[in-house]
Design a protein around this motif. Structure first.
Motif, PDB file in Angstrom:
ATOM      1  N   GLY A  67       0.819  -1.221   0.000  1.00  0.00           N
ATOM      2  CA  GLY A  67       0.000   0.000   0.000  1.00  0.00           C
ATOM      3  C   GLY A  67       0.847   1.263   0.000  1.00  0.00           C
ATOM      4  O   GLY A  67       0.615   2.178  -0.797  1.00  0.00           O
ATOM      5  N   ILE A  68       1.864   1.307   0.885  1.00  0.00           N
ATOM      6  CA  ILE A  68       2.759   2.471   0.958  1.00  0.00           C
ATOM      7  C   ILE A  68       3.526   2.639  -0.353  1.00  0.00           C
ATOM      8  O   ILE A  68       3.674   3.751  -0.863  1.00  0.00           O
ATOM      9  CB  ILE A  68       3.728   2.341   2.155  1.00  0.00           C
ATOM     10  CG1 ILE A  68       2.958   2.495   3.471  1.00  0.00           C
ATOM     11  CG2 ILE A  68       4.848   3.389   2.079  1.00  0.00           C
ATOM     12  CD1 ILE A  68       3.758   2.151   4.709  1.00  0.00           C
ATOM     13  N   THR A  69       3.997   1.505  -0.923  1.00  0.00           N
ATOM     14  CA  THR A  69       4.758   1.550  -2.191  1.00  0.00           C
ATOM     15  C   THR A  69       3.910   2.122  -3.327  1.00  0.00           C
ATOM     16  O   THR A  69       4.375   2.975  -4.088  1.00  0.00           O
ATOM     17  CB  THR A  69       5.244   0.133  -2.567  1.00  0.00           C
ATOM     18  OG1 THR A  69       6.008  -0.399  -1.489  1.00  0.00           O
ATOM     19  CG2 THR A  69       6.102   0.164  -3.829  1.00  0.00           C
ATOM     20  N   VAL A  70       2.672   1.645  -3.442  1.00  0.00           N
ATOM     21  CA  VAL A  70       1.768   2.128  -4.511  1.00  0.00           C
ATOM     22  C   VAL A  70       1.492   3.616  -4.331  1.00  0.00           C
ATOM     23  O   VAL A  70       1.573   4.399  -5.292  1.00  0.00           O
ATOM     24  CB  VAL A  70       0.446   1.326  -4.510  1.00  0.00           C
ATOM     25  CG1 VAL A  70      -0.590   1.975  -5.422  1.00  0.00           C
ATOM     26  CG2 VAL A  70       0.691  -0.111  -4.941  1.00  0.00           C
ATOM     27  N   ILE A  71       1.187   4.041  -3.106  1.00  0.00           N
ATOM     28  CA  ILE A  71       0.895   5.455  -2.835  1.00  0.00           C
ATOM     29  C   ILE A  71       2.098   6.328  -3.176  1.00  0.00           C
ATOM     30  O   ILE A  71       1.963   7.337  -3.882  1.00  0.00           O
ATOM     31  CB  ILE A  71       0.464   5.651  -1.367  1.00  0.00           C
ATOM     32  CG1 ILE A  71      -0.930   5.052  -1.136  1.00  0.00           C
ATOM     33  CG2 ILE A  71       0.461   7.137  -0.984  1.00  0.00           C
ATOM     34  CD1 ILE A  71      -1.330   4.934   0.316  1.00  0.00           C
ATOM     35  N   LEU A  72       3.282   5.929  -2.691  1.00  0.00           N
ATOM     36  CA  LEU A  72       4.500   6.722  -2.949  1.00  0.00           C
ATOM     37  C   LEU A  72       4.814   6.803  -4.432  1.00  0.00           C
ATOM     38  O   LEU A  72       5.173   7.862  -4.945  1.00  0.00           O
ATOM     39  CB  LEU A  72       5.694   6.111  -2.209  1.00  0.00           C
ATOM     40  CG  LEU A  72       5.858   6.499  -0.746  1.00  0.00           C
ATOM     41  CD1 LEU A  72       7.022   5.752  -0.116  1.00  0.00           C
ATOM     42  CD2 LEU A  72       6.062   8.016  -0.602  1.00  0.00           C
ATOM     43  N   ARG A  73       4.658   5.666  -5.117  1.00  0.00           N
ATOM     44  CA  ARG A  73       4.973   5.645  -6.552  1.00  0.00           C
ATOM     45  C   ARG A  73       4.152   6.673  -7.324  1.00  0.00           C
ATOM     46  O   ARG A  73       4.677   7.432  -8.136  1.00  0.00           O
ATOM     47  CB  ARG A  73       4.729   4.249  -7.107  1.00  0.00           C
ATOM     48  CG  ARG A  73       5.066   4.160  -8.590  1.00  0.00           C
ATOM     49  CD  ARG A  73       4.631   2.865  -9.208  1.00  0.00           C
ATOM     50  NE  ARG A  73       4.756   2.971 -10.658  1.00  0.00           N
ATOM     51  CZ  ARG A  73       4.271   2.086 -11.500  1.00  0.00           C
ATOM     52  NH1 ARG A  73       3.633   1.035 -11.062  1.00  0.00           N
ATOM     53  NH2 ARG A  73       4.402   2.253 -12.802  1.00  0.00           N
ATOM     54  N   TYR A  74       2.850   6.694  -7.065  1.00  0.00           N
ATOM     55  CA  TYR A  74       1.977   7.576  -7.838  1.00  0.00           C
ATOM     56  C   TYR A  74       2.026   9.027  -7.363  1.00  0.00           C
ATOM     57  O   TYR A  74       1.852   9.944  -8.164  1.00  0.00           O
ATOM     58  CB  TYR A  74       0.546   7.028  -7.868  1.00  0.00           C
ATOM     59  CG  TYR A  74       0.437   5.886  -8.850  1.00  0.00           C
ATOM     60  CD1 TYR A  74       0.241   6.124 -10.206  1.00  0.00           C
ATOM     61  CD2 TYR A  74       0.584   4.569  -8.433  1.00  0.00           C
ATOM     62  CE1 TYR A  74       0.170   5.086 -11.122  1.00  0.00           C
ATOM     63  CE2 TYR A  74       0.516   3.519  -9.343  1.00  0.00           C
ATOM     64  CZ  TYR A  74       0.311   3.790 -10.678  1.00  0.00           C
ATOM     65  OH  TYR A  74       0.257   2.751 -11.593  1.00  0.00           O
ATOM     66  N   VAL A  75       2.290   9.233  -6.077  1.00  0.00           N
ATOM     67  CA  VAL A  75       2.464  10.607  -5.584  1.00  0.00           C
ATOM     68  C   VAL A  75       3.733  11.222  -6.199  1.00  0.00           C
ATOM     69  O   VAL A  75       3.718  12.364  -6.662  1.00  0.00           O
ATOM     70  CB  VAL A  75       2.515  10.642  -4.040  1.00  0.00           C
ATOM     71  CG1 VAL A  75       3.031  11.993  -3.544  1.00  0.00           C
ATOM     72  CG2 VAL A  75       1.136  10.372  -3.455  1.00  0.00           C
ATOM     73  N   LEU A  76       4.826  10.437  -6.241  1.00  0.00           N
ATOM     74  CA  LEU A  76       6.070  10.926  -6.851  1.00  0.00           C
ATOM     75  C   LEU A  76       5.905  11.137  -8.356  1.00  0.00           C
ATOM     76  O   LEU A  76       6.457  12.078  -8.923  1.00  0.00           O
ATOM     77  CB  LEU A  76       7.223   9.952  -6.576  1.00  0.00           C
ATOM     78  CG  LEU A  76       7.722   9.902  -5.129  1.00  0.00           C
ATOM     79  CD1 LEU A  76       8.756   8.798  -4.951  1.00  0.00           C
ATOM     80  CD2 LEU A  76       8.303  11.248  -4.693  1.00  0.00           C
ATOM     81  N   ALA A  77       5.126  10.252  -9.011  1.00  0.00           N
ATOM     82  CA  ALA A  77       4.853  10.411 -10.451  1.00  0.00           C
ATOM     83  C   ALA A  77       4.088  11.706 -10.708  1.00  0.00           C
ATOM     84  O   ALA A  77       4.328  12.403 -11.698  1.00  0.00           O
ATOM     85  CB  ALA A  77       4.061   9.226 -10.981  1.00  0.00           C
TER      86      ALA A  77
END
Length: 204
Positions: A67-77
């Motif tokens: 969950g944290i990985t998915v959130i961080l990935r798309y927030v950084l994108a």
């Protein structure tokens, strides 16, 4: 209305900015919600069931990590994306930590396309795909652009104007050559030169 220029990008002489954009929040909405659900599910399951089933704790922790990985990935994108269209080029930047930057001259662009999924059509966002000779892996993309058909129209117009300007510049070169060879008078040369320069200003 003035168009923002991306930080660190210096405009060329005579270059006009046409459009500046970033990745739309709508384009990260679905994966962000998915990541949030995984994160909250993991936290809730650990709080409720960890004592009763400690072996399942690893699975719950995995939910939290994914969950944290998915959130961080798309927030950084979302934060790292920057797009810019001008009279001379298209600028595409991705990434915050690892950064990729493309500066595509207008004369290199062969085709421009729009890619939209079902959710993209519903929320009016999509990808602008720019094909360039030599970039054989895939088209360069502006991901998650709001109102992509409007952005494509801006880019198509910029390319049309650029091609018209190139024709006028070629005509000016021919005129200059004819004058240097003494084939036309100075008065005629100045008259035609002024006419072409006015046409060039209108196009750009």
């Amino acid at each position: 209305m003035s168009v923002k220029v991306p930080s660190g990008l210096v405009l060329m002489e005579g270059e006009r900015p046409y459009w500046y954009g970033r990745r739309s929040l709508k384009s990260i909405l679905v994966p962000f919600i998915f990541g949030l659900i995984l994160l909250l599910s993991g936290v809730i399951l650990i709080l409720l069931l960890f004592r009763a089933m400690p072996v399942m704790g690893i699975l719950f922790i995995l939910f939290i990590v994914i969950g944290i990985t998915v959130i961080l990935r798309y927030v950084l994108a979302f934060v790292g994306a920057e797009y810019f269209i001008s009279s001379r080029r298209v600028y595409v930047k991705y990434g915050v930590i690892a950064r990729r930057v493309f500066e595509i001259k207008n004369e290199w662009i062969t085709t421009v396309a729009v890619r939209q999924g079902v959710i993209g059509r519903m929320l009016n966002y999509g990808d602008i795909l720019i094909s360039v000779p030599g970039h054989y892996l895939a088209p360069i993309a502006m991901y998650g652009v709001l109102d992509p058909l409007h952005v494509k129209a801006i880019l198509d117009d910029a390319l049309r104007r650029f091609r018209e300007a190139q024709k006028i510049i070629e005509e000016l070169k021919v005129l200059e050559r004819e004058y240097n060879y003494g084939r036309i008078s100075k008065e005629k040369y100045e008259e035609l030169k002024k006419k072409y320069e006015e046409e060039l200003k209108k196009v750009l």
